[in-house]
Design a protein around this motif. Sequence first.
Motif, mmCIF file in Angstrom:
data_model
loop_
_atom_site.group_PDB
_atom_site.id
_atom_site.type_symbol
_atom_site.label_atom_id
_atom_site.label_comp_id
_atom_site.label_asym_id
_atom_site.label_seq_id
_atom_site.Cartn_x
_atom_site.Cartn_y
_atom_site.Cartn_z
ATOM 1 N N VAL A 89 0.857 -1.186 0.000
ATOM 2 C CA VAL A 89 0.000 0.000 0.000
ATOM 3 C C VAL A 89 0.893 1.236 0.000
ATOM 4 C CG1 VAL A 89 -2.012 -1.035 1.129
ATOM 5 C CG2 VAL A 89 -0.216 -0.014 2.520
ATOM 6 N N SER A 90 0.521 2.228 -0.779
ATOM 7 C CA SER A 90 1.187 3.525 -0.707
ATOM 8 C C SER A 90 0.463 4.313 0.379
ATOM 9 C CB SER A 90 1.122 4.251 -2.052
ATOM 10 O OG SER A 90 -0.208 4.339 -2.538
ATOM 11 N N GLU A 91 1.244 4.841 1.331
ATOM 12 C CA GLU A 91 0.602 5.416 2.510
ATOM 13 C C GLU A 91 1.467 6.515 3.105
ATOM 14 O OE1 GLU A 91 -1.904 6.471 4.086
ATOM 15 O OE2 GLU A 91 -2.870 4.502 4.270
ATOM 16 N N GLY A 92 0.871 7.321 3.968
ATOM 17 C CA GLY A 92 1.578 8.434 4.581
ATOM 18 C C GLY A 92 2.341 8.050 5.828
ATOM 19 N N SER A 93 3.350 8.843 6.147
ATOM 20 C CA SER A 93 4.196 8.559 7.305
ATOM 21 C C SER A 93 3.410 8.595 8.617
ATOM 22 C CB SER A 93 5.352 9.561 7.363
ATOM 23 O OG SER A 93 4.872 10.902 7.381
ATOM 24 N N TRP A 94 2.299 9.329 8.623
ATOM 25 C CA TRP A 94 1.490 9.394 9.842
ATOM 26 C C TRP A 94 0.851 8.055 10.200
ATOM 27 C CZ3 TRP A 94 0.306 11.668 5.182
ATOM 28 C CH2 TRP A 94 -0.824 11.191 4.513
ATOM 29 N N LYS A 147 8.908 11.677 21.079
ATOM 30 C CA LYS A 147 9.105 10.483 21.904
ATOM 31 C C LYS A 147 7.912 9.540 21.837
ATOM 32 C CE LYS A 147 10.194 12.957 25.566
ATOM 33 N NZ LYS A 147 10.538 13.311 26.965
ATOM 34 N N ALA A 148 6.738 10.079 21.543
ATOM 35 C CA ALA A 148 5.532 9.254 21.471
ATOM 36 C C ALA A 148 5.542 8.330 20.262
ATOM 37 C CB ALA A 148 4.295 10.140 21.446
ATOM 38 N N GLY A 149 6.278 8.693 19.219
ATOM 39 C CA GLY A 149 6.426 7.815 18.063
ATOM 40 C C GLY A 149 5.167 7.613 17.245
ATOM 41 N N VAL A 150 4.345 8.655 17.117
ATOM 42 C CA VAL A 150 3.137 8.525 16.299
ATOM 43 C C VAL A 150 3.163 9.434 15.080
ATOM 44 C CG1 VAL A 150 1.660 7.734 18.165
ATOM 45 C CG2 VAL A 150 1.906 10.188 17.764
ATOM 46 N N VAL A 151 4.043 10.440 15.085
ATOM 47 C CA VAL A 151 4.126 11.387 13.981
ATOM 48 C C VAL A 151 5.508 12.023 14.028
ATOM 49 C CG1 VAL A 151 3.274 13.396 15.272
ATOM 50 C CG2 VAL A 151 2.819 13.237 12.814
ATOM 51 N N LYS A 161 12.809 9.553 14.651
ATOM 52 C CA LYS A 161 13.262 8.366 13.921
ATOM 53 C C LYS A 161 13.445 7.190 14.865
ATOM 54 C CE LYS A 161 15.851 10.348 10.006
ATOM 55 N NZ LYS A 161 17.204 10.452 9.394
ATOM 56 N N GLU A 162 14.062 7.450 16.019
ATOM 57 C CA GLU A 162 14.295 6.384 16.987
ATOM 58 C C GLU A 162 12.972 5.832 17.512
ATOM 59 O OE1 GLU A 162 16.817 7.897 20.048
ATOM 60 O OE2 GLU A 162 18.460 8.387 18.674
ATOM 61 N N SER A 163 12.043 6.727 17.800
ATOM 62 C CA SER A 163 10.752 6.291 18.341
ATOM 63 C C SER A 163 9.970 5.504 17.300
ATOM 64 C CB SER A 163 9.944 7.509 18.797
ATOM 65 O OG SER A 163 10.607 8.192 19.835
ATOM 66 N N LEU A 164 9.914 6.036 16.084
ATOM 67 C CA LEU A 164 9.200 5.340 15.017
ATOM 68 C C LEU A 164 9.927 4.056 14.621
ATOM 69 C CD1 LEU A 164 8.133 8.380 12.815
ATOM 70 C CD2 LEU A 164 6.605 6.854 14.065
ATOM 71 N N GLY A 165 11.257 4.041 14.824
ATOM 72 C CA GLY A 165 12.028 2.850 14.518
ATOM 73 C C GLY A 165 11.640 1.666 15.382
ATOM 74 N N LYS A 166 11.053 1.935 16.554
ATOM 75 C CA LYS A 166 10.608 0.860 17.441
ATOM 76 C C LYS A 166 9.442 0.098 16.844
ATOM 77 C CE LYS A 166 12.178 3.332 21.560
ATOM 78 N NZ LYS A 166 11.763 4.029 22.805
ATOM 79 N N THR A 167 8.798 0.678 15.828
ATOM 80 C CA THR A 167 7.727 -0.033 15.124
ATOM 81 C C THR A 167 8.300 -1.110 14.208
ATOM 82 O OG1 THR A 167 7.732 1.528 13.262
ATOM 83 C CG2 THR A 167 6.299 2.050 15.132
ATOM 84 N N GLY A 168 9.620 -1.071 13.993
ATOM 85 C CA GLY A 168 10.258 -2.042 13.109
ATOM 86 C C GLY A 168 10.502 -1.522 11.709
ATOM 87 N N PHE A 169 10.087 -0.297 11.428
ATOM 88 C CA PHE A 169 10.242 0.272 10.089
ATOM 89 C C PHE A 169 11.477 1.153 9.997
ATOM 90 C CE2 PHE A 169 5.496 -0.175 10.247
ATOM 91 C CZ PHE A 169 5.404 -1.173 9.282
ATOM 92 N N PHE A 227 10.986 7.752 4.361
ATOM 93 C CA PHE A 227 10.288 9.034 4.402
ATOM 94 C C PHE A 227 11.268 10.205 4.461
ATOM 95 C CE2 PHE A 227 7.000 6.364 6.742
ATOM 96 C CZ PHE A 227 6.154 6.247 5.647
ATOM 97 N N THR A 228 12.168 10.150 5.437
ATOM 98 C CA THR A 228 13.017 11.308 5.705
ATOM 99 C C THR A 228 14.046 11.563 4.610
ATOM 100 O OG1 THR A 228 14.472 9.919 7.063
ATOM 101 C CG2 THR A 228 12.696 11.095 8.185
#
Length: 444
Positions: free
Chosen positions: A287-292, A357-361, A373-381, A386-387
Amino acid sequence: MAAAGTAAMLSACGTYGVDPGADGETGTVTYWLWESAQLPAYQQCANAFQAQNPDIDIQIEQFGWDDYWNKLFTGFVANSAPDVFADHTQRYGEFAQRGLIVPIDEQVQEAGIDLDAYVEGTTDLWIGPDGKRYGLPKDFDTIGLFYNEGMTTEAGISAEDMKNLTWNPQDGGTYEQTIAHLTVDQNGVRGDEPGFDKSKVKTYGLGLGSSGAPFGQVEWSYLAKTTGWTYGDKEMWGTTFNYDDPRFQETYAWWRGLIEKGYMPPLAFTEGGSADQQMQAGRYAIVSEGSWQTANYGNLKGVDLALAPTPIGPSGQRAAMQNSLADSISTSSKVKGAAWKWVQYLASEECQSEVAKAGVVMPAIASTVETSKESLGKTGFDVSAFTDQVEQGTTFPYPAVLNGAEFQSIMASAMDNVMAFNADVDALTAANDKVNALFTTPQD
């Protein structure tokens, strides 16, 4: 119908005038946002802000996307709009034109806010059609490809292959080849193999969320822009648009053609569940999707996903729409002084660090990007998909327009008809004429 309703309500706002409010420095500030996943982080910001400003109380209310705008438009008409609200580039130009939100140029200058501290391109998005500033960026987003890593591995497609996809509107490049190979019918036959039954698809190579009208942010914008096509005569606040351009119509025809080939579901399929639900169920491979949506996809259970950048197009580069939200102050607010203090705090490094730090946006203050990046990186992505595009200059701004409700209504209807095969792609030429007429015919 919703677009027509909002247009009528905005017209009412323009007809009956706007309450000038007052500049109260203390009291309760009502704050609205639409994203539930971000609510906890912004509540943390509110708690910290109130500790520093005990004479100001922040009252946060959250609504779903559709309810949010309907309630907001009704609030403008009924003089009950929130003091501050999360705003979108697609909407604020019309609010500014009708005097519903206040410019903040003087406040920004007096506060000595460094606009260079924000991610490049985000501050420009909040300069309205009158040249005034209506917000400070609170986050930024762009586009990438979420894909089922188990499916790509089984299909012999590597992560490196996904990072280096190419696309063109003639044969689809390696992007279409990959989509075809990841499409599987109920008999286990792939889309690029003999005997594939497009009437009985188990997994579609590419998911579909909507027709994308009018801007195709996550649907097709990242393809069309690599052809040299532009939305209009200007990146922001254009008055002449180009949906009649052969480059755009060829791109849209290719994209719709994936449905005919059985590689992407028909438009009616989108009523059966959201794209993330279809990914979790194994119905979509990409799926093509947004970073949010990063945290949302990262939280899906029972499926291993990965992230890739958008494909390289005919221009030799990738492309991805970049947007940024900001918070606007309602003209009718009775506590505009306190509202500005809250807006300033929302756009500060202190608050945006909390959000990071919340890692949602991804917050818009550049110094918080690494934390994000570190927070969102915890999602495994790997969010560099994006950046990197922001850093490499391959992003383009969300095309803010005036007459947004009418614009949306015209193009959504036309594109839905085309995607549903009720009209040919060249029907977008007539829709384009109607859109252009919005900017040559006096509007109420």
